[in-house]
Design a protein around this motif. Structure first.
Motif, PDB file in Angstrom:
ATOM      1  N   GLY A 258       0.820  -1.225   0.000  1.00 26.51           N
ATOM      2  CA  GLY A 258       0.000   0.000   0.000  1.00 26.51           C
ATOM      3  C   GLY A 258       0.846   1.263   0.000  1.00 26.51           C
ATOM      4  N   GLU A 259       2.056   1.178  -0.559  1.00 22.40           N
ATOM      5  CA  GLU A 259       2.928   2.354  -0.588  1.00 22.40           C
ATOM      6  C   GLU A 259       3.328   2.667  -2.029  1.00 22.40           C
ATOM      7  OE1 GLU A 259       6.134   2.347   2.245  1.00 22.40           O
ATOM      8  OE2 GLU A 259       5.079   0.856   3.446  1.00 22.40           O
ATOM      9  N   THR A 260       4.210   3.648  -2.186  1.00 17.53           N
ATOM     10  CA  THR A 260       4.790   3.912  -3.502  1.00 17.53           C
ATOM     11  C   THR A 260       6.312   3.941  -3.320  1.00 17.53           C
ATOM     12  OG1 THR A 260       4.998   6.316  -3.372  1.00 17.53           O
ATOM     13  CG2 THR A 260       2.843   5.456  -4.029  1.00 17.53           C
ATOM     14  N   ILE A 261       7.036   3.961  -4.433  1.00 18.53           N
ATOM     15  CA  ILE A 261       8.504   3.947  -4.304  1.00 18.53           C
ATOM     16  C   ILE A 261       9.022   5.172  -3.558  1.00 18.53           C
ATOM     17  CG2 ILE A 261       9.093   2.437  -6.241  1.00 18.53           C
ATOM     18  CD1 ILE A 261       9.418   5.034  -7.918  1.00 18.53           C
ATOM     19  N   PHE A 262       8.244   6.249  -3.526  1.00 18.85           N
ATOM     20  CA  PHE A 262       8.712   7.465  -2.850  1.00 18.85           C
ATOM     21  C   PHE A 262       8.182   7.604  -1.433  1.00 18.85           C
ATOM     22  CE2 PHE A 262       9.219   8.832  -7.368  1.00 18.85           C
ATOM     23  CZ  PHE A 262      10.604   8.868  -7.336  1.00 18.85           C
ATOM     24  N   THR A 263       7.416   6.627  -0.962  1.00 11.04           N
ATOM     25  CA  THR A 263       6.997   6.707   0.436  1.00 11.04           C
ATOM     26  C   THR A 263       7.794   5.717   1.287  1.00 11.04           C
ATOM     27  OG1 THR A 263       5.119   5.308  -0.150  1.00 11.04           O
ATOM     28  CG2 THR A 263       4.693   7.639   0.049  1.00 11.04           C
ATOM     29  N   ARG A 264       8.827   5.135   0.710  1.00 13.21           N
ATOM     30  CA  ARG A 264       9.789   4.332   1.465  1.00 13.21           C
ATOM     31  C   ARG A 264      11.138   4.978   1.251  1.00 13.21           C
ATOM     32  NH1 ARG A 264       9.083  -2.121   0.593  1.00 13.21           N
ATOM     33  NH2 ARG A 264       7.161  -2.327   1.795  1.00 13.21           N
ATOM     34  N   TYR A 265      12.030   4.813   2.215  1.00  7.13           N
ATOM     35  CA  TYR A 265      13.294   5.517   2.074  1.00  7.13           C
ATOM     36  C   TYR A 265      14.438   4.690   1.502  1.00  7.13           C
ATOM     37  CZ  TYR A 265      11.049   9.438   4.148  1.00  7.13           C
ATOM     38  OH  TYR A 265      10.195  10.486   4.362  1.00  7.13           O
ATOM     39  N   ALA A 266      14.158   3.462   1.054  1.00  4.78           N
ATOM     40  CA  ALA A 266      15.241   2.635   0.511  1.00  4.78           C
ATOM     41  C   ALA A 266      15.807   3.262  -0.764  1.00  4.78           C
ATOM     42  CB  ALA A 266      14.693   1.257   0.204  1.00  4.78           C
ATOM     43  N   LYS A 267      17.124   3.121  -0.945  1.00  6.88           N
ATOM     44  CA  LYS A 267      17.761   3.629  -2.167  1.00  6.88           C
ATOM     45  C   LYS A 267      17.666   2.518  -3.207  1.00  6.88           C
ATOM     46  CE  LYS A 267      22.372   5.676  -3.123  1.00  6.88           C
ATOM     47  NZ  LYS A 267      22.397   5.468  -4.505  1.00  6.88           N
ATOM     48  N   ASN A 268      17.090   2.776  -4.345  1.00  7.27           N
ATOM     49  CA  ASN A 268      16.999   1.730  -5.370  1.00  7.27           C
ATOM     50  C   ASN A 268      16.818   2.357  -6.743  1.00  7.27           C
ATOM     51  OD1 ASN A 268      14.116   2.239  -5.724  1.00  7.27           O
ATOM     52  ND2 ASN A 268      13.914   1.300  -3.701  1.00  7.27           N
ATOM     53  N   SER A 269      16.932   1.515  -7.793  1.00  4.31           N
ATOM     54  CA  SER A 269      16.903   2.039  -9.165  1.00  4.31           C
ATOM     55  C   SER A 269      15.536   2.635  -9.506  1.00  4.31           C
ATOM     56  CB  SER A 269      17.264   0.942 -10.155  1.00  4.31           C
ATOM     57  OG  SER A 269      16.254  -0.051 -10.155  1.00  4.31           O
ATOM     58  N   ALA A 270      14.470   2.052  -8.949  1.00  2.94           N
ATOM     59  CA  ALA A 270      13.130   2.538  -9.253  1.00  2.94           C
ATOM     60  C   ALA A 270      13.004   4.003  -8.835  1.00  2.94           C
ATOM     61  CB  ALA A 270      12.099   1.700  -8.501  1.00  2.94           C
ATOM     62  N   ARG A 271      13.480   4.281  -7.639  1.00  3.17           N
ATOM     63  CA  ARG A 271      13.427   5.634  -7.092  1.00  3.17           C
ATOM     64  C   ARG A 271      14.310   6.595  -7.891  1.00  3.17           C
ATOM     65  NH1 ARG A 271      11.902   6.962  -1.441  1.00  3.17           N
ATOM     66  NH2 ARG A 271      12.882   8.981  -1.098  1.00  3.17           N
ATOM     67  N   GLU A 272      15.519   6.135  -8.209  1.00  2.00           N
ATOM     68  CA  GLU A 272      16.450   6.990  -8.979  1.00  2.00           C
ATOM     69  C   GLU A 272      15.871   7.329 -10.344  1.00  2.00           C
ATOM     70  OE1 GLU A 272      20.257   5.080  -9.481  1.00  2.00           O
ATOM     71  OE2 GLU A 272      20.410   4.838  -7.300  1.00  2.00           O
ATOM     72  N   ASP A 273      15.352   6.295 -11.038  1.00  2.00           N
ATOM     73  CA  ASP A 273      14.869   6.508 -12.406  1.00  2.00           C
ATOM     74  C   ASP A 273      13.663   7.441 -12.429  1.00  2.00           C
ATOM     75  OD1 ASP A 273      16.834   4.799 -13.189  1.00  2.00           O
ATOM     76  OD2 ASP A 273      15.517   3.090 -13.609  1.00  2.00           O
ATOM     77  N   TYR A 274      12.729   7.208 -11.500  1.00  2.87           N
ATOM     78  CA  TYR A 274      11.549   8.081 -11.481  1.00  2.87           C
ATOM     79  C   TYR A 274      11.898   9.484 -11.045  1.00  2.87           C
ATOM     80  CZ  TYR A 274       7.666   5.459 -13.277  1.00  2.87           C
ATOM     81  OH  TYR A 274       6.807   4.823 -14.143  1.00  2.87           O
ATOM     82  N   ASP A 275      12.872   9.617 -10.136  1.00  6.32           N
ATOM     83  CA  ASP A 275      13.265  10.969  -9.732  1.00  6.32           C
ATOM     84  C   ASP A 275      13.835  11.729 -10.933  1.00  6.32           C
ATOM     85  OD1 ASP A 275      13.769  13.082  -7.687  1.00  6.32           O
ATOM     86  OD2 ASP A 275      15.789  12.796  -8.448  1.00  6.32           O
TER      87      ASP A 275
END
Ligand code: ATP
Ligand code: MG
Length: 317
Positions: A286-303
């Protein structure tokens, strides 16, 4: 935890983005703009990051960004919710406009409407009276107009071309009056009338594409439909961006599709999102890649994608 607390941009991410130390980054903010998260980093409030970015020339002008492609299951909803949560973290007053009768964005953001809650279908004719009440506020900078199956009836009720042109625009104009600066639209995987209306309202259309032949065909069809809709209605053509999703550099088929795309559409801006198991993990929680603080490719790419899309580039000092 409230949505607001777990949904902040961190000073660690900002330091990495601007090539400086966390300590230096934190000096840019007032104490009330920083929220302690853990030993390594503080969060920055959306108000704080907006003040910081506006001072460096970032524009928070009104924008409507629609996600559309005829090919289903390729990442429209993932892109909608990831972009919206990130935009809100960057201080954009963001509203998700869920037009898909499947209501996947509404579900992913925890805003499934009850049977008697108003959705787009109920309010498009009188948004000035009905829209504000229909919105669900998720955090200070993020709201959603949720969707449910009744939005499938739009195809039958938006028969008049004048209404098709105005329906989504009218709702977006009202969102602007309500103080939103960014509207992110999730469309169904079709070229139904709701999608035509969304295309008439959008300044930017993001078309997710995968490596399969159907998705490339979906891109061609979506591009030619956008052109013919804008010509028919006498509207300026929106900016189009390709979002190449689920890229896997190890897979020949993925590398080939990417080169085909860049050859065929050398002038269209293209963002690449690598394939990552993170998307299904966060969705299940029930979260999104930006509501967790883990560093990962999904977060980097979407940012990276969101920074380009919203022109979040700090001018050199
Ligand atoms: N980069 C990625 N890596 C891995 N999985 C992904 C990626 N992007 C999206 N997915 C997954 O692909 C599935 C389909 O994505 P999504 O629901 O966003 O597509 P859609 O285009 O909105 O589908 P529909 O046409 O049904 O509305 C989801 O399970 C999502 O988690
Ligand atoms: Mg979807």
């Amino acid at each position: 935890m409230t949505h607001e607390q777990y949904s902040l941009l961190t000073t660690r991410e900002l330091a990495a983005k601007y090539g400086t130390s966390i300590g230096e980054m934190e000096k840019q903010f007032q104490p009330e703009e920083l929220v302690p998260l853990n030993a390594a980093t503080n969060g920055v409030t959306p108000q704080g990051i907006r003040r910081f970015l506006e001072a460096s020339g970032v524009s928070y002008r009104f924008r409507v960004i629609a996600h559309s492609t005829m090919r289903g299951g390729i990442g429209k909803t993932t892109a909608t919710i990831s972009t919206a949560v990130r935009a809100a973290q960057y201080g954009f007053k963001t509203c998700v406009l869920d037009l898909d009768p499947q209501g996947s964005s509404s579900m992913a953001l925890g805003a499934v409407p009850d049977d008697d809650d108003p959705i787009f279908y109920d309010i498009w004719q009188r948004p000035e009276e009905l829209l504000a009440e229909a919105l669900v506020q998720l955090s200070s900078h993020l709201s959603i107009l949720p969707s449910s199956l009744e939005n499938a009836l739009l195809d039958a009720s938006l028969l008049n071309p004048g209404s098709q042109k105005k329906a989504v625009r009218g709702v977006c104009d009202q969102l602007r009056l309500l103080g939103f600066d960014t509207v992110i639209v999730d469309c169904p995987p079709s070229l139904g009338i709701a999608v035509i209306s969304a295309i008439c309202a959008a300044q930017t259309i993001v078309i997710p594409v995968g490596s399969d032949a159907f998705s490339l065909k979906g891109l061609d069809l979506t591009l030619s439909e956008i052109n013919s809709i804008c010509d028919t209605f006498g509207l300026p053509h929106p900016a189009v961006r390709i979002l190449y999703t689920r890229h896997d550099q190890r897979e020949t088929v993925s590398r080939n599709a990417l080169s085909k795309l860049t050859e065929r559409y050398p002038n269209l801006p293209l963002a690449i999102i690598r394939t990552s198991s993170e998307f299904s993990k966060v969705l299940a929680a029930g979260e999104t890649i930006f509501t967790r603080y883990a560093k990962n490719s999904a977060r980097e790419d979407y940012d990276r994608h969101v920074s380009e899309l919203l022109e979040i580039v700090r001018q050199p000092e």
